[in-house]
Design an enzyme around this catalytic site. Structure first.
Site, PDB file in Angstrom:
ATOM      1  CE1 TYR B 122      -4.150  -1.658   0.015  1.00 51.15           C
ATOM      2  CE2 TYR B 122      -3.327  -2.869   1.901  1.00 51.15           C
ATOM      3  CZ  TYR B 122      -4.272  -2.695   0.911  1.00 51.15           C
ATOM      4  OH  TYR B 122      -5.339  -3.556   0.820  1.00 51.15           O
ATOM      5  CE1 TYR B 499      -9.624  -3.918   1.720  1.00 56.57           C
ATOM      6  CE2 TYR B 499      -9.928  -2.709   3.758  1.00 56.57           C
ATOM      7  CZ  TYR B 499      -9.253  -3.655   3.025  1.00 56.57           C
ATOM      8  OH  TYR B 499      -8.198  -4.344   3.593  1.00 56.57           O
ATOM      9  NE  ARG B 500      -5.407  -0.914   4.129  1.00 62.33           N
ATOM     10  CZ  ARG B 500      -4.886  -1.855   4.908  1.00 62.33           C
ATOM     11  NH1 ARG B 500      -5.393  -3.074   4.896  1.00 62.33           N
ATOM     12  NH2 ARG B 500      -3.869  -1.610   5.692  1.00 62.33           N
TER      13      ARG B 500
END
Lengths: 108, 542
Positions: B122, B499-500
């Protein structure tokens, strides 16, 4: 009760400080960790558990260990001084250089 | 739209969108290609770093290329090099965070808070927009309180799950923790703030969060929930406090810097029994979702039901070259052959039971009935002795610490490229086949393998796709970047938004959620951080 318990453990922690890692107490920052503890808490999860190559027992030069930890390489993360302090890293690098192979580890 | 929202002034969103091309190059001090934030001069950056040194000490500010190097390490695609930070500052206390934000406001120098900085796949400690100083909170690693009766803890952002586990063990407190897949090197604050998940019944981390201390951009300290009452007694016991519930606006956002967070911990259950259920066909996942949705909603299964594809499982512990010689996306047939040799199904569904012997036995009876109806092969720990995948998931489902999934980053060789793509759908079997087909189509077009899992949290179905690429190959990194973007928009068009996401796609994912949503976020940002000094670009909020 809990406070007394914590205090007793703190004394025990001090008594063991020379031979084992000092634990963390409530409200205190993490004390400097031994090379064995840093290895077990970070390096060993990959280098001993099916992810990265075995590094213990290969007598890797301490300078190389220091460089790899700070920069990462390819699939390996880099670790900042806020995660592994310079003092911890120096001790770790020397320890890794001298360490014997751990037969329980599995590398990749 | 303007991310500046209702505040006027410069349009930072426009400048962010312009990225590298629209910003001034920074010569040398933090490495070639470093770029300043919009409106910030080299002198401003130098002055900000100097002032920060006075707050935290010289050794805890990174301003040159060598010191910044660990902050540049990233697994996500960044072919343009626009996500590397220009410096880092490491406060040791809330007071130092306040002082740093004051400096950031003075020089309009944005800072990018990270807790442990290890959200691999991420972005780690890289930033959504160029020119930011990492506000590295890892030194703030105090476990402030643990209440063994209420089963709660209050921790700082730098506390790792390893630290919390060690503390509980050293003090013989029989509480579990709940970890994401890289538990030892990440912590509850960062993972919860990014709305991450784990694998025990406490796996939805934001659900078990209770109370925050937040340093606002103006330096004020906000305590959420019961924390702002006189002599607060229930800060970690009652989530909601009074009036609007605002903890949520400090997750996946840039509205403040969270410096303390409460969380609930699960009592160690008398019996823990992990299972895996194997299915042989890719299409079986639809039946598994249909069978498992009621089990999750009625809590017969109390933890997330994780359906791991064989390809994802193989990528953890094996290299691509062991499975196929082809450079084309790995075929289902090749995966199936290799999986069978290693005692894996094409889908490997992991869940566990927790409680008394009688509770576990009764729930096991019900679950075995459900799987018998859909030809699932239900396996226990005794039957899976020596299987490294079962051992891995059995570890995670009891909050155990592991980094074995880091091995995914080596599937394509040593290059270490990994970007998580995680769209959400309703938990219905009919939602699976279309997603699998679309994922294979887009990944295949760009030359990447489909390595995925599905997870039923409760009523939602997460599709977790690991985009694995060789980051040491610039051409492949560029393809991975293009592929990720097409996944976001392709799935977004079908109603399956993420969602992310990682720093490389935060604005693109925000676009999937529409204009009104973005305008509200922009208005809150403008009200709380009018100089936009906290993490501009986070979740697409300028």
């Amino acid at each position: 009760m809990r406070t007394l318990h914590a205090a007793a453990l703190a004394v025990l922690g001090l008594a063991l400080a020379g031979t084992a890692r000092a634990g963390q107490e409530l409200g205190q920052t993490l004390p400097q960790r031994s090379p064995e503890k840093v290895y077990a808490s970070t390096c060993g999860y990959c280098h001993g558990h099916n992810v990265g190559p075995i590094i213990l027992g290969r007598h890797l030069p301490a300078d190389m260990v220091r460089y790899m930890v700070r920069h990462g390489r390819l699939g390996m993360p880099a670790f900042r001084p806020s995660e592994i302090t310079d003092a911890e890293l120096n001790a770790l690098a020397t320890w890794v250089e001298k360490a014997l192979r751990n037969e329980k580890e599995s590398g990749k | 739209m303007s991310g500046q929202g209702i505040g006027g002034g410069i349009n930072r969103r426009g400048l962010l969108g312009a990225g590298v091309a629209g910003a001034a190059a920074l010569a040398a001090p933090t490495g070639a290609g470093a770029v300043l934030a919009p409106g910030v001069s080299r002198a401003d950056l130098a002055s900000a770093l100097k002032a920060m040194r006075a707050v935290v000490g010289n050794e805890w500010v990174a301003g040159d290329a060598d010191a910044v190097a660990p902050y540049e390490k990233s697994y996500v695609p960044d072919p343009g090099g626009r996500h590397a930070p220009v410096g880092a500052v490491c406060p040791a206390s809330t007071q130092e965070v306040q002082a740093i934000l004051k400096i950031a406001n003075q020089y309009r120098q944005p800072v990018w808070p990270v807790s442990t900085g290890k959200n691999m796949g991420y972005g780690s400690t890289t930033t959504a927009a160029p020119g930011q100083i990492v506000l590295d909170l890892k030194r703030m690693n105090r476990i402030i309180a643990v209440d063994p009766d209420l089963c709660t803890a209050l921790v700082e952002p730098g506390v790792t799950y390893q630290q919390l586990r060690d503390y509980l063990d050293e003090h013989n407190i029989p509480l579990w923790i709940d970890v994401p897949t890289v538990g030892p090197i990440v912590g509850p604050v960062g993972n919860t703030l990014d709305r991450g998940v784990g694998y025990t019944p406490y796996g939805e981390h934001f659900m078990v969060q209770c109370g925050m201390e937040v340093v606002l951009a103006n330096g004020e300290i906000l305590r959420t929930g019961m924390g702002s009452t006189k002599n607060p007694s229930a800060w970690q016991a009652f989530k909601w406090g009074y009036g609007p519930y605002i903890d949520g606006i400090f997750t996946q956002s840039n509205f403040g810097v969270v410096t303390k967070m409460g969380l609930w911990l699960m009592p160690k259950p008398p019996v823990y029994k992990p299972f895996v259920v194997r299915h042989k066909q890719v299409a079986d996942v639809a039946r598994i979702v249909e069978a498992m949705r009621p089990m999750r909603i009625n809590n017969i299964i109390p933890n997330v039901v994780l359906m791991m594809s064989a390809a994802y499982q193989l990528a953890m512990f094996h290299r691509r070259g062991e499975v196929t010689d082809s450079t084309a996306p790995v075929s289902d047939e090749a995966v199936a052959r290799f999986a069978k040799q290693h005692d894996l199904g094409m889908w490997n569904t992991y869940f566990a039971l927790y409680g008394t012997e009688a509770m576990v036995a009764e729930n096991e009876r019900i679950i075995r009935g459900a799987f018998a109806a859909i030809d699932g092969e239900v396996m226990t720990a005794e039957q899976m002795q020596g299987n490294p995948w079962f051992h891995h998931h059995a570890t995670l489902m009891q909050g155990g610490l592991s980094l074995e999934e880091v091995g995914l980053a080596r599937w394509k060789g040593n290059g270490g490229g990994l970007a998580w793509f995680a769209p959400v759908a309703p938990a219905k079997g009919s939602e699976t086949q279309g997603q699998i087909a679309l994922a294979k189509e887009i990944l295949g077009k760009h030359g990447f393998d489909y390595t995925s899992a599905f997870a039923i949290g409760s009523r939602e179905l997460h599709h977790i796709i690991a985009l694995l690429f060789d980051k040491s190959d610039p051409a492949e990194e560029a393809r991975a970047d293009a592929c990720y973007r097409e996944l976001v928009t392709g799935f977004g068009d079908r109603g399956w938004a993420s969602y992310r996401t990682g720093v490389q796609a935060m604005d693109l994912v925000a676009q999937q959620y529409g204009t009104a949503n973005r305008q509200v976020n922009a208005a809150i940002k403008q009200a709380l951080d009018p100089n936009h000094i906290i993490a501009p670009g986070k979740s697409g909020i300028a």
